[in-house]
Design a protein around this motif. Structure first.
Motif, PDB file in Angstrom:
ATOM      1  N   ILE A 194       0.859  -1.185   0.000  1.00 42.60           N
ATOM      2  CA  ILE A 194       0.000   0.000   0.000  1.00 42.60           C
ATOM      3  C   ILE A 194       0.898   1.238   0.000  1.00 42.60           C
ATOM      4  CG2 ILE A 194      -1.693   1.339   1.293  1.00 42.60           C
ATOM      5  CD1 ILE A 194      -2.867  -1.084  -0.041  1.00 42.60           C
ATOM      6  N   GLY A 195       0.875   1.981  -1.101  1.00 41.50           N
ATOM      7  CA  GLY A 195       1.725   3.151  -1.205  1.00 41.50           C
ATOM      8  C   GLY A 195       1.179   4.362  -0.471  1.00 41.50           C
ATOM      9  N   GLY A 196      -0.142   4.424  -0.329  1.00 44.25           N
ATOM     10  CA  GLY A 196      -0.771   5.528   0.378  1.00 44.25           C
ATOM     11  C   GLY A 196      -2.154   5.141   0.835  1.00 44.25           C
ATOM     12  N   ALA A 197      -2.604   5.735   1.949  1.00 44.08           N
ATOM     13  CA  ALA A 197      -3.932   5.432   2.484  1.00 44.08           C
ATOM     14  C   ALA A 197      -4.480   6.677   3.178  1.00 44.08           C
ATOM     15  CB  ALA A 197      -3.876   4.259   3.456  1.00 44.08           C
ATOM     16  N   TRP A 198      -5.765   6.965   2.912  1.00 42.20           N
ATOM     17  CA  TRP A 198      -6.420   8.130   3.484  1.00 42.20           C
ATOM     18  C   TRP A 198      -7.783   7.712   4.015  1.00 42.20           C
ATOM     19  CZ3 TRP A 198      -4.046   7.643  -1.164  1.00 42.20           C
ATOM     20  CH2 TRP A 198      -2.868   8.387  -1.373  1.00 42.20           C
ATOM     21  N   PRO A 199      -8.030   7.877   5.327  1.00 42.30           N
ATOM     22  CA  PRO A 199      -9.327   7.471   5.883  1.00 42.30           C
ATOM     23  C   PRO A 199     -10.466   8.345   5.366  1.00 42.30           C
ATOM     24  CG  PRO A 199      -8.019   8.618   7.529  1.00 42.30           C
ATOM     25  CD  PRO A 199      -7.126   8.417   6.349  1.00 42.30           C
ATOM     26  N   THR A 200     -11.626   7.706   5.162  1.00 39.41           N
ATOM     27  CA  THR A 200     -12.839   8.387   4.720  1.00 39.41           C
ATOM     28  C   THR A 200     -13.958   7.985   5.671  1.00 39.41           C
ATOM     29  OG1 THR A 200     -12.107   8.279   2.418  1.00 39.41           O
ATOM     30  CG2 THR A 200     -14.442   8.719   2.803  1.00 39.41           C
ATOM     31  N   PHE A 201     -14.622   8.956   6.274  1.00 35.86           N
ATOM     32  CA  PHE A 201     -15.652   8.619   7.266  1.00 35.86           C
ATOM     33  C   PHE A 201     -16.609   9.793   7.406  1.00 35.86           C
ATOM     34  CE2 PHE A 201     -11.849  10.307   9.170  1.00 35.86           C
ATOM     35  CZ  PHE A 201     -12.291  11.296  10.036  1.00 35.86           C
ATOM     36  N   ASP A 202     -17.767   9.527   8.036  1.00 29.82           N
ATOM     37  CA  ASP A 202     -18.748  10.583   8.257  1.00 29.82           C
ATOM     38  C   ASP A 202     -18.712  11.024   9.716  1.00 29.82           C
ATOM     39  OD1 ASP A 202     -20.109   8.625   9.708  1.00 29.82           O
ATOM     40  OD2 ASP A 202     -21.441   8.120   8.037  1.00 29.82           O
ATOM     41  N   SER A 203     -19.703  11.838  10.098  1.00 26.05           N
ATOM     42  CA  SER A 203     -19.702  12.425  11.441  1.00 26.05           C
ATOM     43  C   SER A 203     -19.958  11.405  12.540  1.00 26.05           C
ATOM     44  CB  SER A 203     -20.752  13.538  11.516  1.00 26.05           C
ATOM     45  OG  SER A 203     -22.045  13.037  11.207  1.00 26.05           O
ATOM     46  N   ASP A 204     -20.302  10.164  12.181  1.00 30.40           N
ATOM     47  CA  ASP A 204     -20.521   9.131  13.203  1.00 30.40           C
ATOM     48  C   ASP A 204     -19.212   8.502  13.669  1.00 30.40           C
ATOM     49  OD1 ASP A 204     -23.286   9.458  13.140  1.00 30.40           O
ATOM     50  OD2 ASP A 204     -23.530   8.020  11.512  1.00 30.40           O
ATOM     51  N   TRP A 205     -18.105   8.875  13.010  1.00 27.24           N
ATOM     52  CA  TRP A 205     -16.811   8.269  13.320  1.00 27.24           C
ATOM     53  C   TRP A 205     -15.721   9.326  13.438  1.00 27.24           C
ATOM     54  CZ3 TRP A 205     -16.498   2.915  13.866  1.00 27.24           C
ATOM     55  CH2 TRP A 205     -17.608   2.186  13.414  1.00 27.24           C
ATOM     56  N   SER A 206     -14.635   8.964  14.125  1.00 23.00           N
ATOM     57  CA  SER A 206     -13.391   9.722  14.086  1.00 23.00           C
ATOM     58  C   SER A 206     -12.297   8.748  13.679  1.00 23.00           C
ATOM     59  CB  SER A 206     -13.085  10.354  15.452  1.00 23.00           C
ATOM     60  OG  SER A 206     -12.898   9.336  16.443  1.00 23.00           O
ATOM     61  N   ALA A 207     -11.111   9.253  13.355  1.00 22.67           N
ATOM     62  CA  ALA A 207     -10.045   8.368  12.874  1.00 22.67           C
ATOM     63  C   ALA A 207      -8.690   8.795  13.422  1.00 22.67           C
ATOM     64  CB  ALA A 207     -10.014   8.353  11.353  1.00 22.67           C
ATOM     65  N   ASP A 208      -7.896   7.798  13.811  1.00 23.03           N
ATOM     66  CA  ASP A 208      -6.513   8.006  14.242  1.00 23.03           C
ATOM     67  C   ASP A 208      -5.608   7.251  13.288  1.00 23.03           C
ATOM     68  OD1 ASP A 208      -7.042   9.571  16.588  1.00 23.03           O
ATOM     69  OD2 ASP A 208      -7.728   7.728  17.574  1.00 23.03           O
ATOM     70  N   ILE A 209      -4.564   7.921  12.792  1.00 21.40           N
ATOM     71  CA  ILE A 209      -3.666   7.332  11.799  1.00 21.40           C
ATOM     72  C   ILE A 209      -2.318   7.010  12.434  1.00 21.40           C
ATOM     73  CG2 ILE A 209      -2.500   7.710   9.590  1.00 21.40           C
ATOM     74  CD1 ILE A 209      -4.716   9.679   8.870  1.00 21.40           C
ATOM     75  N   GLU A 210      -1.882   5.764  12.221  1.00 18.29           N
ATOM     76  CA  GLU A 210      -0.550   5.350  12.666  1.00 18.29           C
ATOM     77  C   GLU A 210       0.367   5.282  11.443  1.00 18.29           C
ATOM     78  OE1 GLU A 210      -0.732   1.736  15.029  1.00 18.29           O
ATOM     79  OE2 GLU A 210      -2.833   2.150  15.483  1.00 18.29           O
ATOM     80  N   LYS A 211       1.620   5.752  11.632  1.00 15.62           N
ATOM     81  CA  LYS A 211       2.563   5.768  10.516  1.00 15.62           C
ATOM     82  C   LYS A 211       3.886   5.098  10.889  1.00 15.62           C
ATOM     83  CE  LYS A 211       0.789   9.870   8.131  1.00 15.62           C
ATOM     84  NZ  LYS A 211       1.137  11.172   7.493  1.00 15.62           N
ATOM     85  N   THR A 212       4.584   4.627   9.868  1.00 14.95           N
ATOM     86  CA  THR A 212       5.900   4.025  10.061  1.00 14.95           C
ATOM     87  C   THR A 212       6.951   5.133  10.126  1.00 14.95           C
ATOM     88  OG1 THR A 212       6.351   3.871   7.689  1.00 14.95           O
ATOM     89  CG2 THR A 212       5.152   2.050   8.702  1.00 14.95           C
ATOM     90  N   ALA A 213       8.197   4.729  10.384  1.00 13.45           N
ATOM     91  CA  ALA A 213       9.291   5.697  10.411  1.00 13.45           C
ATOM     92  C   ALA A 213       9.468   6.370   9.061  1.00 13.45           C
ATOM     93  CB  ALA A 213      10.586   5.005  10.823  1.00 13.45           C
ATOM     94  N   GLY A 214       9.048   5.676   7.986  1.00 14.00           N
ATOM     95  CA  GLY A 214       9.132   6.232   6.646  1.00 14.00           C
ATOM     96  C   GLY A 214       7.930   7.057   6.257  1.00 14.00           C
ATOM     97  N   ASP A 215       7.081   7.382   7.241  1.00 13.19           N
ATOM     98  CA  ASP A 215       5.901   8.228   7.054  1.00 13.19           C
ATOM     99  C   ASP A 215       4.818   7.561   6.202  1.00 13.19           C
ATOM    100  OD1 ASP A 215       4.697  10.618   7.878  1.00 13.19           O
ATOM    101  OD2 ASP A 215       4.993  11.513   5.901  1.00 13.19           O
ATOM    102  N   LYS A 216       4.805   6.225   6.159  1.00 13.51           N
ATOM    103  CA  LYS A 216       3.730   5.506   5.487  1.00 13.51           C
ATOM    104  C   LYS A 216       2.658   5.146   6.514  1.00 13.51           C
ATOM    105  CE  LYS A 216       5.402   3.204   1.308  1.00 13.51           C
ATOM    106  NZ  LYS A 216       5.538   1.884   0.629  1.00 13.51           N
ATOM    107  N   VAL A 217       1.399   5.162   6.079  1.00 13.85           N
ATOM    108  CA  VAL A 217       0.311   4.767   6.973  1.00 13.85           C
ATOM    109  C   VAL A 217       0.397   3.267   7.226  1.00 13.85           C
ATOM    110  CG1 VAL A 217      -2.188   4.616   7.242  1.00 13.85           C
ATOM    111  CG2 VAL A 217      -1.170   6.629   6.155  1.00 13.85           C
ATOM    112  N   SER A 218       0.463   2.886   8.495  1.00 17.11           N
ATOM    113  CA  SER A 218       0.557   1.469   8.852  1.00 17.11           C
ATOM    114  C   SER A 218      -0.766   0.919   9.379  1.00 17.11           C
ATOM    115  CB  SER A 218       1.652   1.252   9.906  1.00 17.11           C
ATOM    116  OG  SER A 218       1.397   2.033  11.070  1.00 17.11           O
ATOM    117  N   ALA A 219      -1.582   1.775   9.967  1.00 18.55           N
ATOM    118  CA  ALA A 219      -2.881   1.348  10.489  1.00 18.55           C
ATOM    119  C   ALA A 219      -3.760   2.572  10.698  1.00 18.55           C
ATOM    120  CB  ALA A 219      -2.731   0.577  11.793  1.00 18.55           C
ATOM    121  N   VAL A 220      -5.062   2.344  10.631  1.00 21.40           N
ATOM    122  CA  VAL A 220      -6.038   3.402  10.903  1.00 21.40           C
ATOM    123  C   VAL A 220      -7.080   2.853  11.865  1.00 21.40           C
ATOM    124  CG1 VAL A 220      -7.812   4.932   9.955  1.00 21.40           C
ATOM    125  CG2 VAL A 220      -5.719   4.483   8.642  1.00 21.40           C
ATOM    126  N   THR A 221      -7.326   3.589  12.946  1.00 20.84           N
ATOM    127  CA  THR A 221      -8.357   3.195  13.906  1.00 20.84           C
ATOM    128  C   THR A 221      -9.547   4.134  13.769  1.00 20.84           C
ATOM    129  OG1 THR A 221      -6.734   2.332  15.485  1.00 20.84           O
ATOM    130  CG2 THR A 221      -8.922   2.852  16.337  1.00 20.84           C
TER     131      THR A 221
END
Length: 218
Positions: A69-96
């Motif tokens: 996965i070269g890039g990832a961007w969370p998409t959500f509505d007002s019923d959710w919030s999102a926290d992004i975890e990244k690697t040392a190389g600034d790649k998204v590793s997980a989204v909660t």
């Protein structure tokens, strides 16, 4: 209506209810749509569920990114919030994704990730998901082995195939795992729960017609 006929109608109705319940049981997992995406292009993946941890409402989904996965961007509505975890190389590793209000058992919840694959992506991308609830959690991380039916898994991870993998296999540049993944996406297989549901409905209708006919004859 005779006692024997009543028993027959009841049996048919129960059989129909059982068949209708099969698709509901089969849907007890975190799904992803679409399950086939073009490589190197930006695609919105929707992760959905309609169950909690047994009867406990869902509070969050943590989606882990696979290699490729070269890039990832969370998409959500007002019923959710999102926290992004990244690697040392600034790649998204997980989204909660955290629900503003817990999602009750039986209600459908959905969150999204816009992803783009890189040149190192495999033919199949596995997205392990942790479903957190008010009480307990579910780990959707299992992957089918060669020759194993993915529908037999207790806690399958969402899997996305890259479009074009079949063509690579046909030229001899793909691997057996890619071919197995393509076979697992056979529309006739994915449509099985719908066919079974339709069969259950038909059984219920036939039982009702028989009951009405017997009553009128009396």
């Amino acid at each position: 209506m005779s006692h024997t006929l009543r028993r027959g109608v009841l049996a048919a109705a129960l059989a129909g209810a059982f068949i209708l319940a099969v698709p509901a049981a089969a849907s007890a997992h975190v799904g992803v749509s679409p399950d086939r995406i073009p490589p190197g292009e930006s695609t919105l993946l929707t992760f959905s569920f309609s169950h909690g941890c047994e009867e406990s409402p869902t509070t969050a989904l943590r989606v882990t990114m696979p290699e490729g996965i070269g890039g990832a961007w969370p998409t959500f509505d007002s019923d959710w919030s999102a926290d992004i975890e990244k690697t040392a190389g600034d790649k998204v590793s997980a989204v909660t994704f955290t629900a503003v209000k817990p999602v009750p058992q039986g209600l459908r919840g959905m969150v999204g990730l816009t992803v783009i694959t890189d040149k190192h992506a495999a033919d199949e991308l596995v997205f392990p998901v942790e479903q957190r609830c008010v009480t307990g959690a579910n780990e959707w991380t299992q992957v089918a082995k060669d020759g194993e039916d993915p529908h037999s898994l207790d806690a399958p991870a969402p899997v996305v195939s890259l479009a074009g993998a079949e063509a690579a296999d046909a030229t001899g540049h793909g691997d057996q795992d890619g071919a197995a993944g393509a076979a697992g996406d056979d529309p006739s297989t994915s449509a099985l729960p719908l066919v079974l549901g339709g069969g259950g409905l038909a059984v219920g209708i036939v039982a009702l017609v028989l009951a009405i006919g017997a009553y009128r004859r009396r």
